[in-house]
Design an enzyme around this catalytic site. Structure first.
Site, short mmCIF file in Angstrom:
data_model
loop_
_atom_site.label_atom_id
_atom_site.label_comp_id
_atom_site.label_asym_id
_atom_site.label_seq_id
_atom_site.Cartn_x
_atom_site.Cartn_y
_atom_site.Cartn_z
N THR A 109 -9.54 -3.59 -8.50
CA THR A 109 -10.88 -3.80 -8.23
C THR A 109 -10.82 -5.75 -8.44
OG1 THR A 109 -11.14 -1.84 -9.72
CG2 THR A 109 -12.83 -2.79 -9.20
N LYS A 142 1.34 -1.35 0.25
CA LYS A 142 0.19 0.20 0.34
C LYS A 142 0.70 1.02 -0.09
CE LYS A 142 -3.42 3.03 0.70
NZ LYS A 142 -4.96 3.07 -0.13
N CYS A 194 -2.92 10.03 -7.12
CA CYS A 194 -3.88 9.63 -5.98
C CYS A 194 -4.48 11.10 -5.26
CB CYS A 194 -3.25 9.70 -4.14
SG CYS A 194 -4.36 9.65 -2.96
C1 SIN Z 1 -6.55 5.98 -1.97
O1 SIN Z 1 -5.35 5.34 -0.98
O2 SIN Z 1 -6.78 6.78 -1.51
C2 SIN Z 1 -5.66 5.19 -3.38
C3 SIN Z 1 -4.36 5.22 -3.72
C4 SIN Z 1 -4.43 6.06 -4.85
O3 SIN Z 1 -5.41 6.51 -5.35
O4 SIN Z 1 -3.62 6.04 -4.89
#
Ligand code: SIN
Length: 306
Positions: free
Chosen positions: A267, A42, A125
């Site tokens: 997804t 992540k 992001c």
């Molecule tokens: C998020 O955690 O908001 C998604 C990560 C991303 O879109 O890079």
């Protein structure tokens, strides 16, 4: 169907995308033990974050809308987790985010001295209120890449948002080529989209007044075009992870024709679970076999014109 992204050898063409079921150690261990060709973690920030308010992820008929807001354990924890996952002998890919420009070199430097194999820097992001997507600001992106691209020997890649205008593709490709960037990941979700519940007369998600990143089948054609255009502009020296709406081996094969070196699944992983990697990979291999391709490289960028 082995492939290579920068200097990392992947045992297959299909792995997970950053952002789905890859926050906690147990989730990353499950990815390590699955058929995903790599372990993509992540996107992380200097300190742990709980992310945006719920509801923040909603499935849609052909994909999803989300505004997670980078919930993560903080980069130090991912350095510790990478040390534990090293025994699986699979490329480990860190994903770096930041809330300010200084966060990026700080985290990249730390990952340069860790067990990860590749460092993907997330410049796209769309879900941080008041913080624009860096990759849409060409001066800021140029400056940021200057601050992170020579901090060590591990290859650096960047995760890009979708572009739509050919002049913008050219501009960001020139910036990428002027720095020591080894791979790109394209595309992140399509930012600031809206899904509405007509009965309740509300958006489906709460953060940013309902605006969120769109993913899945809705964005596959945007992602394919981004991969193709970047392959042409960047040449073969820079590797490309294709991501966006890959639901089957056929989708994965289309990304190969467009020029991807490997694909990431987000997804569909959320919806189908860990077995999606085996399924998509098997479907991909059978298409490759049927078409007589002996390797990923043989078919990469083989799109023919009408
Ligand atoms: C998020 O955690 O908001 C998604 C990560 C991303 O879109 O890079």
């Amino acid at each position: 169907m082995k492939t290579k992204v920068a200097n990392a050898e992947l045992n297959s063409y299909v792995c997970n995308a950053s952002g789905i079921k890859d926050v906690a150690y147990e989730e990353l261990k499950a990815i390590a033990e699955s058929n995903s060709a790599a372990i993509v973690m992540k996107s992380c920030t200097p300190e742990p974050r709980s992310g945006n308010e719920e509801p923040r992820y909603m499935r849609l008929p052909f994909g999803a809308i989300q505004s997670m807001g980078l919930p993560n354990l903080g980069y130090k924890e991912y350095i510790r987790i990478a040390a534990e996952l090293k025994k699986y002998r699979k490329p480990i890919i860190a994903s770096v985010a930041g809330l300010s420009p200084d966060d990026f070199p700080k985290i990249v430097r730390a990952f340069q001295n860790s067990d990860v194999n590749l460092i993907e820097v997330n410049l796209s992001c769309p879900n941080l209120e008041g913080k624009p997507q860096i990759a849409y600001d060409f001066n800021a992106a140029d400056e940021l890449l200057g601050s992170i691209s020579n901090l060590g020997y591990k290859p650096i890649g960047i995760k890009l948002p979708p572009y739509y205008d050919l002049a913008h593709f050219k501009k960001i490709a020139d910036i990428i080529k002027s720095h020591n960037i080894s791979f790109i990941t394209c595309i992140n979700s399509v930012g600031n989209t809206l899904a509405i519940d007509p009965e309740n007369e509300t958006p489906l998600i709460k953060p940013k007044s309902g605006l969120g990143g769109l993913s899945g089948g809705y964005i596959k054609n945007i992602a394919l075009a981004n991969v193709k255009i970047f392959r042409e502009l960047l040449g073969n020296r820079i590797s490309i992870f294709g991501v966006g709406g890959i639901n089957s081996g056929t989708d994965a094969f289309e990304f190969l024709l467009a020029g991807a070196d490997a694909v990431q699944i987000g997804t569909v992983f959320e919806k189908e679970g860990i077995h999606c990697f085996r399924r998509i990979n098997e479907e991909f291999e059978s298409i490759m076999k049927r078409k007589g391709y002996g390797s990923v490289l043989e078919a990469r960028g083989n799109l023919k014109y009408l």
